[in-house]
Design an enzyme around this catalytic site. Structure first.
Site, PDB file in Angstrom:
ATOM      1  CE  LYS A 112      -4.442  -1.402   1.824  1.00 35.13           C
ATOM      2  NZ  LYS A 112      -5.531  -1.045   2.743  1.00 35.13           N
ATOM      3  CE  LYS A 195      -5.461  -7.756  -1.823  1.00 32.23           C
ATOM      4  NZ  LYS A 195      -5.526  -7.482  -0.454  1.00 32.23           N
ATOM      5  CE  LYS A 198     -11.927  -3.072   0.596  1.00 33.86           C
ATOM      6  NZ  LYS A 198     -12.836  -3.661   1.544  1.00 33.86           N
TER       7      LYS A 198
HETATM    8  P1  TYM Z   1     -10.474  -5.867   3.560  1.00 38.17           P
HETATM    9  O1  TYM Z   1     -11.496  -4.830   3.827  1.00 38.17           O
HETATM   10  O2  TYM Z   1      -9.378  -5.556   2.594  1.00 38.17           O
HETATM   11  O3  TYM Z   1     -11.160  -7.195   3.047  1.00 38.17           O
HETATM   12  C1  TYM Z   1     -12.262  -7.778   3.736  1.00 38.17           C
HETATM   13  C2  TYM Z   1     -12.135  -9.285   3.698  1.00 38.17           C
HETATM   14  O4  TYM Z   1     -12.067  -9.757   2.332  1.00 38.17           O
HETATM   15  C3  TYM Z   1     -10.944 -10.603   2.157  1.00 38.17           C
HETATM   16  N1  TYM Z   1     -10.434 -10.413   0.790  1.00 38.17           N
HETATM   17  C4  TYM Z   1     -10.277 -11.385  -0.104  1.00 38.17           C
HETATM   18  N2  TYM Z   1     -10.510 -12.712  -0.045  1.00 38.17           N
HETATM   19  C5  TYM Z   1     -10.251 -13.447  -1.155  1.00 38.17           C
HETATM   20  N3  TYM Z   1      -9.783 -12.912  -2.318  1.00 38.17           N
HETATM   21  C6  TYM Z   1      -9.526 -11.588  -2.425  1.00 38.17           C
HETATM   22  N4  TYM Z   1      -9.086 -11.067  -3.571  1.00 38.17           N
HETATM   23  C7  TYM Z   1      -9.777 -10.761  -1.279  1.00 38.17           C
HETATM   24  N5  TYM Z   1      -9.651  -9.433  -1.039  1.00 38.17           N
HETATM   25  C8  TYM Z   1     -10.045  -9.240   0.231  1.00 38.17           C
HETATM   26  C9  TYM Z   1      -9.948 -10.125   3.205  1.00 38.17           C
HETATM   27  O5  TYM Z   1      -8.993 -11.113   3.500  1.00 38.17           O
HETATM   28  C10 TYM Z   1     -10.853  -9.804   4.375  1.00 38.17           C
HETATM   29  O6  TYM Z   1     -11.139 -10.975   5.098  1.00 38.17           O
HETATM   30  N6  TYM Z   1      -7.466  -5.577   7.542  1.00 38.17           N
HETATM   31  C11 TYM Z   1      -8.733  -6.111   7.056  1.00 38.17           C
HETATM   32  C12 TYM Z   1      -9.929  -5.596   7.821  1.00 38.17           C
HETATM   33  C13 TYM Z   1      -9.851  -5.806   9.293  1.00 38.17           C
HETATM   34  C14 TYM Z   1     -10.046  -7.039   9.974  1.00 38.17           C
HETATM   35  C15 TYM Z   1      -9.909  -6.728  11.363  1.00 38.17           C
HETATM   36  C16 TYM Z   1     -10.331  -8.345   9.555  1.00 38.17           C
HETATM   37  C17 TYM Z   1      -9.610  -4.857  10.234  1.00 38.17           C
HETATM   38  N7  TYM Z   1      -9.649  -5.393  11.482  1.00 38.17           N
HETATM   39  C18 TYM Z   1     -10.035  -7.722  12.344  1.00 38.17           C
HETATM   40  C19 TYM Z   1     -10.439  -9.337  10.539  1.00 38.17           C
HETATM   41  C20 TYM Z   1     -10.297  -9.017  11.906  1.00 38.17           C
HETATM   42  C21 TYM Z   1      -8.894  -5.690   5.614  1.00 38.17           C
HETATM   43  O7  TYM Z   1      -8.284  -4.766   5.143  1.00 38.17           O
HETATM   44  O8  TYM Z   1      -9.851  -6.381   4.929  1.00 38.17           O
END
Ligand code: TYM
Length: 334
Positions: A112, A195, A198
């Site tokens: 990032k 990957k 968004k």
């Molecule tokens: P975020 O918002 O980027 O994504 C949300 C969830 O989607 C999953 N994900 C994917 N899974 C499969 N293929 C993909 N291309 C893909 N892109 C995203 C992510 O693994 C996630 O599960 N840091 C986290 C948010 C967060 C969080 C937490 C999660 C903050 N605090 C505590 C669990 C527990 C994040 O940026 O997810």
């Protein structure tokens, strides 16, 4: 007590990757025993610039997506992070437990921040410490996420262990990352080595949960592939990342194994496979998209649900943070 926690950032529209890797699994944990806590992590989103009006809208949109995929705000706790002060408070305590060297190894920060890391926010660097606080403020035991969050959950375990060790307590549990299924890492439709995200500048690289049927069909038709016909079994997909990705998506959408799917499409080209995949993707996503827009039609109701969830969340998290502060020697005299 077993407890499940997960979070999604309101930093952009949701993708098929978010849905298949994480979101669609959340409702299934309800009623199975553990308490389920789901969060819209707005404090994480602002580690990169967010337009204020857009942040509010997207926070509601993620809440709507949780509910559209079956998360019930009565059975689960559904809230946005910034309404529960315990998250930011515990994150500070963890900033003083976590080591710089640990943060330096985080691949998401490197991705990032890019080449210009000097100009990144301090919050982006400390991001994993806030994520550890999200999870451990509830002393959660399991964290369903996609593959890209594995490193952050492992860091959470390290922070919990170091806190326990430094203060000679058994206070924080070791949460387990739950990374399951064929869609733990959905890849970009334009580049099988990246990957699906968004934040990718190319909208053609992803399927958004808000895309209509024509858009989904067109994006899948234009998805990058090789020119070879489909093999008869999963082994034949080696070194064909784009083909493998489309088959993984098909498998995750239908529950069929890769070998079963290839049994039907062996020897055929993507000209046959892609329309079949598009039809299935539309069938699965259309009801979610339409439920999301129904929820979005009443933003005041979403805000009310998030507020109620935040009150319930704080009842769990605030005492945990108070206890952690007490363990560290902080005086509490009122
Ligand atoms: P975020 O918002 O980027 O994504 C949300 C969830 O989607 C999953 N994900 C994917 N899974 C499969 N293929 C993909 N291309 C893909 N892109 C995203 C992510 O693994 C996630 O599960 N840091 C986290 C948010 C967060 C969080 C937490 C999660 C903050 N605090 C505590 C669990 C527990 C994040 O940026 O997810």
């Amino acid at each position: 007590k077993p407890r499940i926690f997960s979070g999604i950032q309101p930093s952009g529209g949701l993708t098929l990757g978010n849905y298949l890797g994480a979101l669609r699994r959340f409702a299934g944990f309800q009623g199975t025993g553990p308490e389920t806590i789901y969060c819209v992590v707005d404090l994480h989103a602002i580690t990169v610039w967010q337009d204020p009006a857009e942040l509010s809208r997207r926070t509601r949109e993620i809440a709507a997506a949780y509910m559209a995929s079956g998360v019930d705000p009565e059975q689960s706790i559904l809230f946005n992070q910034s309404q529960v002060a315990a998250h930011a408070e515990l994150a500070w305590l963890f900033n003083c437990v976590a080591r710089l060297g640990w943060m330096n190894r985080m691949t998401q920060f490197k991705d990032k921040a890019g080449k210009n890391s000097e100009n990144s926010s301090l919050g982006l660097y400390a991001y994993p410490s806030l994520m550890a606080a999200d999870i451990l403020a509830y002393r959660a035991t399991a964290v369903p996420v996609g593959d890209d969050q594995k490193q952050h959950v492992e860091l959470t375990r390290d922070i919990a262990a170091k806190f326990n060790h430094d203060y000679g307590v058994e206070f924080f549990p070791q949460p387990t990352p739950l990374i399951e299924g064929t869609a733990t890492r959905v890849m970009s439709l334009r580049d099988g080595s990246k990957k699906m995200s968004k934040s990718d500048p190319s909208d053609a690289s992803r399927i958004n949960l808000t895309d209509d049927a024509d858009t989904i069909t067109a994006k899948i038709r234009k998805a990058r592939t090789d020119a070879e016909p489909l093999p008869g079994s999963a082994e034949g997909l080696k070194d064909r990342p784009e083909a493998k990705n489309l088959l993984n998506i098909y498998s995750a959408l239908t529950g069929e194994s890769i070998d079963e799917i290839l049994g039907k499409f062996e020897g055929q080209g993507f000209g046959t496979f892609k329309p079949a995949l598009a039809e299935i993707a539309v069938d699965v996503l259309a009801p979610i998209t339409s439920k999301m827009s129904q929820f979005m039609a009443d933003p005041a109701e979403i805000d009310r649900i998030l507020g109620k969830g935040a009150t319930r969340a704080a009842e769990i998290a605030q005492p945990v943070v108070e206890e952690a502060k007490g363990i560290m020697g902080m005086i509490r005299s009122r």
